[in-house]
Design a protein around this motif. Structure first.
Motif, PDB file in Angstrom:
ATOM      1  N   THR A  73      11.037  -4.634  13.411  1.00 32.28           N
ATOM      2  CA  THR A  73       9.565  -4.639  13.368  1.00 32.28           C
ATOM      3  C   THR A  73       8.983  -3.444  14.123  1.00 32.28           C
ATOM      4  N   THR A  74       9.833  -2.666  14.752  1.00 29.43           N
ATOM      5  CA  THR A  74       9.401  -1.434  15.417  1.00 29.43           C
ATOM      6  C   THR A  74       9.552  -0.223  14.493  1.00 29.43           C
ATOM      7  N   ALA A  75      10.003  -0.447  13.260  1.00 31.83           N
ATOM      8  CA  ALA A  75      10.254   0.650  12.315  1.00 31.83           C
ATOM      9  C   ALA A  75       8.969   1.423  12.022  1.00 31.83           C
ATOM     10  N   LYS A  76       9.135   2.708  11.779  1.00 30.43           N
ATOM     11  CA  LYS A  76       8.021   3.581  11.411  1.00 30.43           C
ATOM     12  C   LYS A  76       8.577   4.664  10.504  1.00 30.43           C
ATOM     13  N   CYS A  77       7.949   4.860   9.354  1.00 32.89           N
ATOM     14  CA  CYS A  77       8.323   5.931   8.436  1.00 32.89           C
ATOM     15  C   CYS A  77       7.048   6.349   7.697  1.00 32.89           C
ATOM     16  N   GLY A  78       6.482   7.461   8.111  1.00 30.92           N
ATOM     17  CA  GLY A  78       5.187   7.859   7.566  1.00 30.92           C
ATOM     18  C   GLY A  78       4.134   6.830   7.940  1.00 30.92           C
ATOM     19  N   VAL A  79       3.383   6.342   6.971  1.00 33.88           N
ATOM     20  CA  VAL A  79       2.356   5.331   7.253  1.00 33.88           C
ATOM     21  C   VAL A  79       2.924   3.917   7.267  1.00 33.88           C
ATOM     22  N   TYR A  80       4.195   3.762   6.885  1.00 35.29           N
ATOM     23  CA  TYR A  80       4.778   2.430   6.733  1.00 35.29           C
ATOM     24  C   TYR A  80       5.533   1.980   7.972  1.00 35.29           C
ATOM     25  N   SER A  81       5.576   0.649   8.163  1.00 37.52           N
ATOM     26  CA  SER A  81       6.353   0.055   9.249  1.00 37.52           C
ATOM     27  C   SER A  81       7.354  -0.926   8.632  1.00 37.52           C
ATOM     28  N   TYR A  82       6.926  -2.151   8.375  1.00 36.99           N
ATOM     29  CA  TYR A  82       7.765  -3.113   7.653  1.00 36.99           C
ATOM     30  C   TYR A  82       6.851  -3.919   6.738  1.00 36.99           C
ATOM     31  N   ILE A  84       5.893  -7.072   5.878  1.00 37.32           N
ATOM     32  CA  ILE A  84       4.905  -8.090   6.254  1.00 37.32           C
ATOM     33  C   ILE A  84       3.735  -7.454   7.005  1.00 37.32           C
ATOM     34  N   ARG A  85       4.026  -6.583   7.941  1.00 34.92           N
ATOM     35  CA  ARG A  85       2.965  -5.924   8.716  1.00 34.92           C
ATOM     36  C   ARG A  85       2.116  -5.014   7.826  1.00 34.92           C
ATOM     37  N   ASP A  86       2.773  -4.261   6.960  1.00 34.94           N
ATOM     38  CA  ASP A  86       2.033  -3.369   6.071  1.00 34.94           C
ATOM     39  C   ASP A  86       1.156  -4.142   5.095  1.00 34.94           C
ATOM     40  N   ALA A  87       1.627  -5.305   4.639  1.00 36.63           N
ATOM     41  CA  ALA A  87       0.805  -6.159   3.778  1.00 36.63           C
ATOM     42  C   ALA A  87      -0.429  -6.622   4.545  1.00 36.63           C
ATOM     43  N   GLN A  88      -0.225  -7.066   5.795  1.00 42.36           N
ATOM     44  CA  GLN A  88      -1.342  -7.528   6.614  1.00 42.36           C
ATOM     45  C   GLN A  88      -2.362  -6.417   6.845  1.00 42.36           C
ATOM     46  N   GLN A  89      -1.892  -5.188   6.960  1.00 43.38           N
ATOM     47  CA  GLN A  89      -2.790  -4.056   7.207  1.00 43.38           C
ATOM     48  C   GLN A  89      -3.352  -3.451   5.925  1.00 43.38           C
ATOM     49  N   GLY A  90      -3.038  -4.051   4.780  1.00 40.62           N
ATOM     50  CA  GLY A  90      -3.611  -3.612   3.517  1.00 40.62           C
ATOM     51  C   GLY A  90      -2.972  -2.372   2.917  1.00 40.62           C
ATOM     52  N   LEU A  91      -1.773  -2.022   3.357  1.00 39.97           N
ATOM     53  CA  LEU A  91      -1.121  -0.811   2.853  1.00 39.97           C
ATOM     54  C   LEU A  91      -0.381  -1.010   1.533  1.00 39.97           C
ATOM     55  N   LEU A  92      -0.268  -2.262   1.069  1.00 37.33           N
ATOM     56  CA  LEU A  92       0.522  -2.518  -0.133  1.00 37.33           C
ATOM     57  C   LEU A  92      -0.354  -2.757  -1.369  1.00 37.33           C
ATOM     58  N   GLY A  93      -1.621  -2.396  -1.275  1.00 36.21           N
ATOM     59  CA  GLY A  93      -2.496  -2.474  -2.437  1.00 36.21           C
ATOM     60  C   GLY A  93      -2.774  -3.870  -2.941  1.00 36.21           C
ATOM     61  N   GLY A  94      -2.587  -4.871  -2.095  1.00 31.78           N
ATOM     62  CA  GLY A  94      -2.895  -6.241  -2.490  1.00 31.78           C
ATOM     63  C   GLY A  94      -1.773  -6.962  -3.211  1.00 31.78           C
ATOM     64  N   PRO A 104      -1.494 -11.611  14.418  1.00 29.26           N
ATOM     65  CA  PRO A 104      -1.044 -10.243  14.120  1.00 29.26           C
ATOM     66  C   PRO A 104       0.471 -10.170  13.921  1.00 29.26           C
ATOM     67  N   ALA A 105       0.890  -9.318  13.017  1.00 27.00           N
ATOM     68  CA  ALA A 105       2.318  -9.110  12.759  1.00 27.00           C
ATOM     69  C   ALA A 105       2.973  -8.534  14.008  1.00 27.00           C
ATOM     70  N   PRO A 106       4.119  -9.075  14.393  1.00 27.69           N
ATOM     71  CA  PRO A 106       4.761  -8.611  15.628  1.00 27.69           C
ATOM     72  C   PRO A 106       5.333  -7.198  15.514  1.00 27.69           C
TER      73      PRO A 106
END
Length: 196
Positions: A73-82, A84-94, A104-106
């Motif tokens: 859950t500490t992963a980072k690659c560009g704007v992405y993390s993992y 579940i967290r990216d979905a919560q932050q709206g990065l997966l386009g819904g 909050p996602a851990p």
């Protein structure tokens, strides 16, 4: 039946296994479930298949029977993390709703995400339980080797029915939601009792 935990550091030791795992993922997620996911050369992949992840293959005689991806859950690659967290932050386009968690996602070194879990549709029903037990055993030991005391996953909402049978202790982290082809729910799997 064998279990192998793959990483970018050990891929060279396992021949075609990594590619076969991604081919089996394509069969499970794109062909069988008809999910709209990236693919190339008959393999399914996404932005979370980076050197930070680990992949568990359950295989026999060259055939991949099941698979799991573990990502810190500490992963980072560009704007992405993992996922579940990216979905919560709206990065997966819904594609996965943002309100999948109650909190909050851990982001924690001891918490890893479990994703892209599948069992090949070619496995006869009478062997599936044995494969499930192997998956749980491999997932638990691989995660513990990485220092995880907890896994989080977006899983089928029927998890309470079979997690206990497989020896997993888990609790819901969010509401049951319809996603693509079924009801899903985020869960937290406690690995602290599995510590050696």
């Amino acid at each position: 039946m064998q279990t192998t935990t793959l990483s970018f550091a050990n891929l060279h030791n396992h021949g075609e296994l990594f590619a076969n795992l991604f081919r089996a993922r394509k069969q499970s997620f794109i062909v069988q479930k008809n999910w709209d996911l990236p693919e190339v050369d008959d393999m399914e992949f996404d932005q979370y298949d980076t050197p930070q992840s680990r992949w568990i293959a359950i295989h026999d005689m060259g055939e991949v029977l099941a698979g799991i991806r573990l990502t810190p859950t500490t992963a980072k690659c560009g704007v992405y993390s993992y996922m579940i967290r990216d979905a919560q932050q709206g990065l997966l386009g819904g594609s996965i709703p943002q309100n999948l968690l109650w909190g909050p996602a851990p982001v924690d070194a001891q918490t890893w995400e479990c994703s892209r879990v599948f069992v090949s549709h070619s496995i006869p029903q009478m062997y599936r339980r044995k494969v499930h037990f192997k998956m749980v055993e491999a997932m638990t030991s691989s995660a513990r080797e990485q220092g995880a005391t907890r896994l989080i996953a977006l899983t089928g909402a029927n998890w309470p029915r079979w997690y206990g049978r497989c020896g997993l202790t888990a609790e819901a982290l969010g509401p049951v939601m319809w996603i693509d082809d079924g009801d899903f729910q985020c869960v937290s799997i406690d690995l602290s009792s599995k510590m050696h």
